[in-house]
Write a protein that holds these residues in place. Structure first.
Motif, mmCIF file in Angstrom:
data_model
loop_
_atom_site.group_PDB
_atom_site.id
_atom_site.type_symbol
_atom_site.label_atom_id
_atom_site.label_comp_id
_atom_site.label_asym_id
_atom_site.label_seq_id
_atom_site.Cartn_x
_atom_site.Cartn_y
_atom_site.Cartn_z
ATOM 1 N N HIS A 1 -11.317 -27.230 25.462
ATOM 2 C CA HIS A 1 -12.317 -27.546 26.490
ATOM 3 C C HIS A 1 -12.783 -26.296 27.235
ATOM 4 O O HIS A 1 -12.826 -26.236 28.464
ATOM 5 C CB HIS A 1 -11.760 -28.563 27.497
ATOM 6 C CG HIS A 1 -11.242 -29.816 26.868
ATOM 7 N ND1 HIS A 1 -12.052 -30.701 26.191
ATOM 8 C CD2 HIS A 1 -9.983 -30.309 26.776
ATOM 9 C CE1 HIS A 1 -11.330 -31.704 25.742
ATOM 10 N NE2 HIS A 1 -10.068 -31.492 26.076
ATOM 11 N N ASP A 2 -13.110 -25.267 26.470
ATOM 12 C CA ASP A 2 -13.551 -24.002 27.050
ATOM 13 C C ASP A 2 -14.925 -23.675 26.483
ATOM 14 O O ASP A 2 -15.145 -23.749 25.276
ATOM 15 C CB ASP A 2 -12.551 -22.890 26.697
ATOM 16 C CG ASP A 2 -12.784 -21.642 27.530
ATOM 17 O OD1 ASP A 2 -13.930 -21.173 27.565
ATOM 18 O OD2 ASP A 2 -11.822 -21.144 28.125
ATOM 19 N N GLY A 3 -15.847 -23.292 27.347
ATOM 20 C CA GLY A 3 -17.202 -23.012 26.892
ATOM 21 C C GLY A 3 -17.313 -21.799 25.988
ATOM 22 O O GLY A 3 -18.261 -21.671 25.219
ATOM 23 N N ASN A 4 -16.390 -20.856 26.108
ATOM 24 C CA ASN A 4 -16.401 -19.667 25.264
ATOM 25 C C ASN A 4 -15.974 -20.057 23.856
ATOM 26 O O ASN A 4 -14.867 -20.538 23.642
ATOM 27 C CB ASN A 4 -15.447 -18.615 25.851
ATOM 28 C CG ASN A 4 -15.450 -17.325 25.036
ATOM 29 O OD1 ASN A 4 -16.081 -17.252 23.990
ATOM 30 N ND2 ASN A 4 -14.765 -16.331 25.538
ATOM 31 N N GLY A 5 -16.841 -19.819 22.877
ATOM 32 C CA GLY A 5 -16.545 -20.265 21.522
ATOM 33 C C GLY A 5 -15.652 -19.345 20.720
ATOM 34 O O GLY A 5 -15.292 -19.659 19.592
ATOM 35 N N ILE A 6 -15.261 -18.191 21.257
ATOM 36 C CA ILE A 6 -14.423 -17.252 20.531
ATOM 37 C C ILE A 6 -12.987 -17.341 21.051
ATOM 38 O O ILE A 6 -12.733 -17.151 22.238
ATOM 39 C CB ILE A 6 -14.934 -15.806 20.678
ATOM 40 C CG1 ILE A 6 -16.362 -15.700 20.143
ATOM 41 C CG2 ILE A 6 -14.011 -14.847 19.935
ATOM 42 C CD1 ILE A 6 -16.507 -16.051 18.674
ATOM 43 N N ASP A 7 -12.058 -17.634 20.158
ATOM 44 C CA ASP A 7 -10.658 -17.763 20.536
ATOM 45 C C ASP A 7 -9.924 -16.432 20.450
ATOM 46 O O ASP A 7 -8.888 -16.246 21.079
ATOM 47 C CB ASP A 7 -9.960 -18.784 19.625
ATOM 48 C CG ASP A 7 -8.586 -19.167 20.152
ATOM 49 O OD1 ASP A 7 -8.511 -19.644 21.295
ATOM 50 O OD2 ASP A 7 -7.584 -18.962 19.432
ATOM 51 N N HIS B 1 -4.735 -4.310 16.033
ATOM 52 C CA HIS B 1 -5.046 -4.746 17.401
ATOM 53 C C HIS B 1 -5.430 -6.215 17.391
ATOM 54 O O HIS B 1 -6.053 -6.710 16.438
ATOM 55 C CB HIS B 1 -6.212 -3.931 17.970
ATOM 56 C CG HIS B 1 -6.724 -4.441 19.287
ATOM 57 N ND1 HIS B 1 -6.065 -4.213 20.471
ATOM 58 C CD2 HIS B 1 -7.822 -5.183 19.595
ATOM 59 C CE1 HIS B 1 -6.746 -4.784 21.465
ATOM 60 N NE2 HIS B 1 -7.810 -5.376 20.955
ATOM 61 N N GLN B 2 -5.042 -6.914 18.444
ATOM 62 C CA GLN B 2 -5.488 -8.295 18.619
ATOM 63 C C GLN B 2 -5.814 -8.551 20.078
ATOM 64 O O GLN B 2 -5.254 -7.922 20.981
ATOM 65 C CB GLN B 2 -4.424 -9.294 18.166
ATOM 66 C CG GLN B 2 -3.245 -9.438 19.135
ATOM 67 C CD GLN B 2 -2.451 -10.710 18.894
ATOM 68 O OE1 GLN B 2 -1.758 -10.837 17.891
ATOM 69 N NE2 GLN B 2 -2.548 -11.643 19.829
ATOM 70 N N GLN B 3 -6.749 -9.480 20.309
ATOM 71 C CA GLN B 3 -7.059 -9.981 21.643
ATOM 72 C C GLN B 3 -7.408 -11.451 21.515
ATOM 73 O O GLN B 3 -8.429 -11.805 20.928
ATOM 74 C CB GLN B 3 -8.223 -9.227 22.275
ATOM 75 C CG GLN B 3 -8.646 -9.787 23.636
ATOM 76 C CD GLN B 3 -7.574 -9.622 24.695
ATOM 77 O OE1 GLN B 3 -7.277 -8.522 25.132
ATOM 78 N NE2 GLN B 3 -6.983 -10.728 25.143
ATOM 79 N N THR B 4 -6.524 -12.312 22.008
ATOM 80 C CA THR B 4 -6.823 -13.747 21.993
ATOM 81 C C THR B 4 -7.239 -14.175 23.397
ATOM 82 O O THR B 4 -6.976 -13.484 24.389
ATOM 83 C CB THR B 4 -5.618 -14.566 21.513
ATOM 84 O OG1 THR B 4 -4.506 -14.357 22.413
ATOM 85 C CG2 THR B 4 -5.216 -14.151 20.103
ATOM 86 N N HIS B 5 -7.882 -15.336 23.472
ATOM 87 C CA HIS B 5 -8.407 -15.837 24.742
ATOM 88 C C HIS B 5 -7.848 -17.230 25.016
ATOM 89 O O HIS B 5 -7.087 -17.775 24.212
ATOM 90 C CB HIS B 5 -9.936 -15.890 24.699
ATOM 91 C CG HIS B 5 -10.571 -14.580 24.337
ATOM 92 N ND1 HIS B 5 -10.489 -13.466 25.130
ATOM 93 C CD2 HIS B 5 -11.288 -14.206 23.233
ATOM 94 C CE1 HIS B 5 -11.125 -12.462 24.561
ATOM 95 N NE2 HIS B 5 -11.618 -12.884 23.413
ATOM 96 N N GLY B 6 -8.227 -17.803 26.131
ATOM 97 C CA GLY B 6 -7.791 -19.151 26.464
ATOM 98 C C GLY B 6 -6.347 -19.189 26.926
ATOM 99 O O GLY B 6 -5.772 -18.186 27.365
ATOM 100 N N SER B 7 -5.719 -20.371 26.792
ATOM 101 C CA SER B 7 -4.340 -20.553 27.217
ATOM 102 C C SER B 7 -3.416 -19.648 26.403
ATOM 103 O O SER B 7 -3.466 -19.621 25.176
ATOM 104 C CB SER B 7 -3.941 -22.023 27.031
ATOM 105 O OG SER B 7 -2.588 -22.216 27.364
ATOM 106 N N GLY B 8 -2.560 -18.909 27.085
ATOM 107 C CA GLY B 8 -1.632 -18.015 26.399
ATOM 108 C C GLY B 8 -2.289 -16.799 25.797
ATOM 109 O O GLY B 8 -1.798 -16.242 24.801
ATOM 110 N N ALA B 9 -3.420 -16.358 26.360
ATOM 111 C CA ALA B 9 -4.128 -15.182 25.836
ATOM 112 C C ALA B 9 -3.188 -13.988 25.720
ATOM 113 O O ALA B 9 -2.369 -13.733 26.607
ATOM 114 C CB ALA B 9 -5.301 -14.836 26.744
#
Length: 332
Positions: A170-176, A195-203
């Protein structure tokens, strides 16, 4: 180009393609003292996650093929699924492969995980012996992902991945999240950065890098890692130094040291020293032995764990952890 480990498989196909069944059974006996006394237990997937998988390819012509992998993780000690409710929790992707590289779409290993499992320390980031595994944090799998794996050109290769957000978040940003890995091979010298960068819960933001060099019967690895985020929260930076000596084509021994600065705890840090021995009993059966001592400083609470093994929690913040492990790994 395909990241699945098996020494032999049952395959069906003809000139137009093939489907291959493969698997890994990894069972070990671990005896660990997390500061409250020695505790024995049977583990599954301490060195290489126990799995069953299907891999297939169908040529389209001009050197290009449609490829796919479906892979399920399970426990070899009780038969349960690694992730209840998900039949292909490790991999479920479809793609195309050719001289130009490979594209994959679906759930798959993250590009930061692929070099992590074999190119950064003498322990393959597995068993309790890998301080690199015990003291760092990355995202091993990515769902809803699109990846490109380049061919190797003049020793260089790269993998790029982006993952779209699951609607359940339920996040408007479409990139996880996004991931990138670059490697260079020149004879016995291997260099890599991931390298990694995740978003949302537990980014989670994480970096890995290192070099290894092999000469004669000896190979040496030097690696660094850092990360910030995840759930539970991780914020640390450190490095590892390890070496492996091959006595023969079937017997190998390794030693290693790793250190991490723990920024979640004032003045926190941890050091680990390790040893391991591997012996190939046959083309598909491997015996391994691991031993490790992990010293937590101040209130840090790192522990010994394996690839798919949850480590025993320390008895109290700052407690030292020591353990030994003997296991069998069967590939087919």
């Amino acid at each position: 180009m395909f990241f699945y480990t098996h020494a032999a498989s049952a395959a069906v196909g003809n000139d137009s393609g093939f489907v291959s069944l493969y698997g890994v059974f990894d069972t070990s006996l671990e005896i660990t003292d997390p500061g409250s006394g020695w505790t024995p237990r049977l583990d599954s997937g301490a060195f290489r996650g126990s799995r069953l998988g299907l891999h297939g390819a169908e040529p389209l012509g001009n050197g290009t093929s449609i490829v796919f992998t479906l892979e399920n993780g399970f426990s070899s000690v009780d038969g349960s699924m690694q992730l209840p409710g998900s039949i292909f929790n490790r991999q479920a992707w479809l793609g195309a492969s050719g001289a130009w590289g490979e594209v994959r779409v679906g759930r798959q290993y993250s590009p930061i995980y692929i070099p992590f499992k074999g190119d950064l320390d003498a322990f393959g980031a597995g068993t309790i012996a890998s301080g690199l595994n015990n003291l760092s944090k990355i995202t091993p799998y990515a769902s809803n992902a699109i990846a490109y794996l380049s061919p190797r050109v003049a020793g260089f290769s790269a993998t790029l991945m982006t993952a779209t957000r699951d609607p359940s978040e339920h996040d408007g940003n479409g990139i996880d999240g996004y991931y990138a890995t670059a490697t260079y091979h020149l004879d016995g010298l291997h260099l890599l950065y991931a390298h990694q960068q995740t978003h949302g819960s537990g980014a989670l933001r994480a970096n890995l890098g290192g070099a290894s060099y092999g000469f004669g019967h000896l190979r040496v690895w030097l690696a660094f890692f850092n990360g910030d985020g995840g759930s539970p929260l991780y914020h640390g930076a450190g490095g590892s130094l390890s070496a492996q000596y091959s006595f023969s084509a079937h017997a190998r021994a390794a030693l290693g040291y790793a250190h991490v600065r723990d920024y979640t705890t004032p003045n926190g840090s941890a050091d680990q020293v390790s040893a391991a021995f591997e012996y190939d009993m046959s083309r598909t059966l491997q015996l391994y032995f691991s031993a490790a001592y992990l010293a937590n400083h101040e209130d840090s609470s790192f522990t010994l764990r394996g690839v798919n093994v949850t480590g025993l929690p320390v008895a109290y913040p700052g407690a030292p952890v020591k353990g030994v492990q003997v296991g069998l790994l069967q590939r087919f």
